[in-house]
Design a protein around this motif. Structure first.
Motif, PDB file in Angstrom:
ATOM      1  N   SER A  10       0.579  -1.088   0.070  1.00 17.22           N
ATOM      2  CA  SER A  10       0.012  -0.018   0.131  1.00 17.22           C
ATOM      3  C   SER A  10       0.802   1.323  -0.085  1.00 17.22           C
ATOM      4  O   SER A  10       2.062   1.203   0.181  1.00 17.22           O
ATOM      5  CB  SER A  10      -0.765   0.061   1.218  1.00 17.22           C
ATOM      6  OG  SER A  10      -0.040   0.514   2.392  1.00 17.22           O
ATOM      7  N   ARG A  14       5.287   4.276   1.107  1.00 19.08           N
ATOM      8  CA  ARG A  14       6.098   5.714   0.546  1.00 19.08           C
ATOM      9  C   ARG A  14       6.533   6.357   1.855  1.00 19.08           C
ATOM     10  O   ARG A  14       7.231   7.267   2.001  1.00 19.08           O
ATOM     11  CB  ARG A  14       4.752   6.416   0.078  1.00 19.08           C
ATOM     12  CG  ARG A  14       5.195   7.720  -0.813  1.00 19.08           C
ATOM     13  CD  ARG A  14       3.913   7.938  -1.708  1.00 19.08           C
ATOM     14  NE  ARG A  14       2.614   8.086  -1.453  1.00 19.08           N
ATOM     15  CZ  ARG A  14       1.453   8.597  -1.842  1.00 19.08           C
ATOM     16  NH1 ARG A  14       1.553   8.835  -3.275  1.00 19.08           N
ATOM     17  NH2 ARG A  14       0.191   8.506  -1.318  1.00 19.08           N
ATOM     18  N   ARG A  33      -4.226  -6.908   4.315  1.00 20.30           N
ATOM     19  CA  ARG A  33      -5.304  -6.780   3.516  1.00 20.30           C
ATOM     20  C   ARG A  33      -6.026  -8.136   3.589  1.00 20.30           C
ATOM     21  O   ARG A  33      -5.474  -9.171   3.291  1.00 20.30           O
ATOM     22  CB  ARG A  33      -5.092  -6.493   1.989  1.00 20.30           C
ATOM     23  CG  ARG A  33      -4.366  -5.077   1.712  1.00 20.30           C
ATOM     24  CD  ARG A  33      -4.086  -4.953   0.199  1.00 20.30           C
ATOM     25  NE  ARG A  33      -3.209  -3.520   0.007  1.00 20.30           N
ATOM     26  CZ  ARG A  33      -3.982  -2.446  -0.507  1.00 20.30           C
ATOM     27  NH1 ARG A  33      -5.493  -2.746  -0.394  1.00 20.30           N
ATOM     28  NH2 ARG A  33      -3.368  -1.461  -0.710  1.00 20.30           N
ATOM     29  N   PHE A 178       4.250   6.848  -5.871  1.00 17.51           N
ATOM     30  CA  PHE A 178       2.990   5.895  -5.882  1.00 17.51           C
ATOM     31  C   PHE A 178       2.215   6.022  -7.197  1.00 17.51           C
ATOM     32  O   PHE A 178       1.948   4.869  -7.809  1.00 17.51           O
ATOM     33  CB  PHE A 178       2.113   6.282  -4.706  1.00 17.51           C
ATOM     34  CG  PHE A 178       1.244   5.059  -4.404  1.00 17.51           C
ATOM     35  CD1 PHE A 178       1.685   3.674  -3.927  1.00 17.51           C
ATOM     36  CD2 PHE A 178      -0.104   4.871  -4.877  1.00 17.51           C
ATOM     37  CE1 PHE A 178       0.952   2.677  -3.855  1.00 17.51           C
ATOM     38  CE2 PHE A 178      -1.009   3.894  -4.861  1.00 17.51           C
ATOM     39  CZ  PHE A 178      -0.497   2.914  -4.224  1.00 17.51           C
TER      40      PHE A 178
HETATM   41  N1  LIG Z   1      -5.606   9.462  -0.380  1.00 19.19           N
HETATM   42  C1  LIG Z   1      -5.279   8.292   0.691  1.00 19.19           C
HETATM   43  C2  LIG Z   1      -5.602   7.093   0.167  1.00 19.19           C
HETATM   44  C3  LIG Z   1      -5.598   6.125   1.305  1.00 19.19           C
HETATM   45  C4  LIG Z   1      -6.176   4.679   0.787  1.00 19.19           C
HETATM   46  O1  LIG Z   1      -6.987   4.524   0.174  1.00 19.19           O
HETATM   47  N2  LIG Z   1      -5.150   3.831   1.258  1.00 19.19           N
HETATM   48  C5  LIG Z   1      -5.389   2.522   0.657  1.00 19.19           C
HETATM   49  C6  LIG Z   1      -4.097   1.435   0.595  1.00 19.19           C
HETATM   50  S1  LIG Z   1      -3.021   2.056  -0.847  1.00 19.19           S
HETATM   51  C7  LIG Z   1      -6.228   1.661   1.475  1.00 19.19           C
HETATM   52  O2  LIG Z   1      -6.073   1.723   2.746  1.00 19.19           O
HETATM   53  N3  LIG Z   1      -6.910   0.595   1.261  1.00 19.19           N
HETATM   54  C8  LIG Z   1      -7.549  -0.354   1.976  1.00 19.19           C
HETATM   55  C9  LIG Z   1      -9.007  -0.118   2.272  1.00 19.19           C
HETATM   56  O3  LIG Z   1      -9.606   0.834   1.810  1.00 19.19           O
HETATM   57  O4  LIG Z   1      -9.465  -0.816   2.992  1.00 19.19           O
HETATM   58  C10 LIG Z   1      -4.055   8.663   1.095  1.00 19.19           C
HETATM   59  O5  LIG Z   1      -3.070   9.099   0.340  1.00 19.19           O
HETATM   60  O6  LIG Z   1      -3.447   8.628   2.381  1.00 19.19           O
END
Ligand SMILES: N[C@@H](CCC(=O)N[C@@H](CS)C(=O)NCC(=O)O)C(=O)O
Length: 223
Positions: A10, A14, A33, A178
């Motif tokens: 994820s 970064r 995940r 990213f």
């Molecule tokens: N714009 C946010 C996006 C955060 C985001 O969507 N993160 C993803 C991982 S890359 C996440 O947590 N996905 C798992 C989920 O939505 O449950 C940021 O840059 O922090």
């Protein structure tokens, strides 16, 4: 102590990289995940109500959203490193790319991920041709042209300076990594855009990037 609440594969990778560039101490709390949905576990919502990664805690503070985390870490601990001086054209560019990465570049890349999954995902056999046709049409008429437009723009921008904000490496380059890495696995970014590929090679060669990978563990972007 800074704690990075790190979801596998994820954007929080970064943040580890930024912390390594700044030479800061930090701990990693790991979250996995769901292998089917790819969503974060509910335990991440105990740290921040949205349960998204990245999120960091620093003492009593909780900071979510990549761009805000970058600004917080660079502003609090950077001592002027990785950010152009205030009032310079480079600083304005820095701010622009910090917002652009998540605010603009990621949108079509996320749509690509969603439509690819709709086309491939489980569904009754009779619905599959219709779902595929809708997903493919959305991709070919909107999503893919949008991605290509962004990549052309970014390729041209890197013709003007070595790094995104100017000729010095900054945290804006970390923020921009990213979407560009995601574009290599699902946005068609390849050698036909040599400046962007060179940018990726240069960031991957940075010792701090390598250290962050070692600390973060396996890093495979969703496709
Ligand atoms: N714009 C946010 C996006 C955060 C985001 O969507 N993160 C993803 C991982 S890359 C996440 O947590 N996905 C798992 C989920 O939505 O449950 C940021 O840059 O922090």
């Amino acid at each position: 102590m800074i704690v990075v609440h790190h979801l596998n594969n994820s954007r929080s990778q970064r943040v580890l990289w930024l912390l390594e560039e700044l030479g800061l101490e930090y701990e990693i709390k790991r979250y996995q995940r769901n292998p089917k949905t790819m969503l974060a576990p509910a335990s991440l919502r105990e740290v921040h109500p949205l349960g998204k990664s990245p999120v960091i805690t620093d003492g009593a503070l909780t900071v979510a959203e990549s761009g805000a985390i970058v600004e917080y870490l660079v502003g609090t601990y950077g001592g002027g490193r990785l950010v152009p001086p205030p009032g310079t054209p480079e600083r304005l560019r820095y701010t622009y790319w910090l917002h652009y990465a998540e605010g603009s570049a990621m949108t079509p890349l996320l749509l690509k991920l969603v439509f690819d999954r709709i086309a491939k995902g489980p569904m009754p056999f009779f619905a599959r041709p219709v779902a595929r046709a809708i997903a493919n049409r959305a991709k070919s008429t909107f999503v893919e042209p949008q991605i290509a437009q962004h990549l052309d723009y970014l390729e041209a921008e890197l013709g003007n300076s070595t790094w995104f904000a100017g000729n010095e490496f900054t945290a804006a380059d970390i923020q921009m990594s990213f979407p560009l890495e995601a574009a290599t696995v699902r946005g068609g970014l390849n050698k036909s855009r040599p400046k962007l590929m060179d940018f990726l090679e240069r960031i991957h060669a940075r010792p701090a990037y390598g250290r962050a990978l070692e600390r973060g563990g396996k890093y495979e972007l969703l496709r």
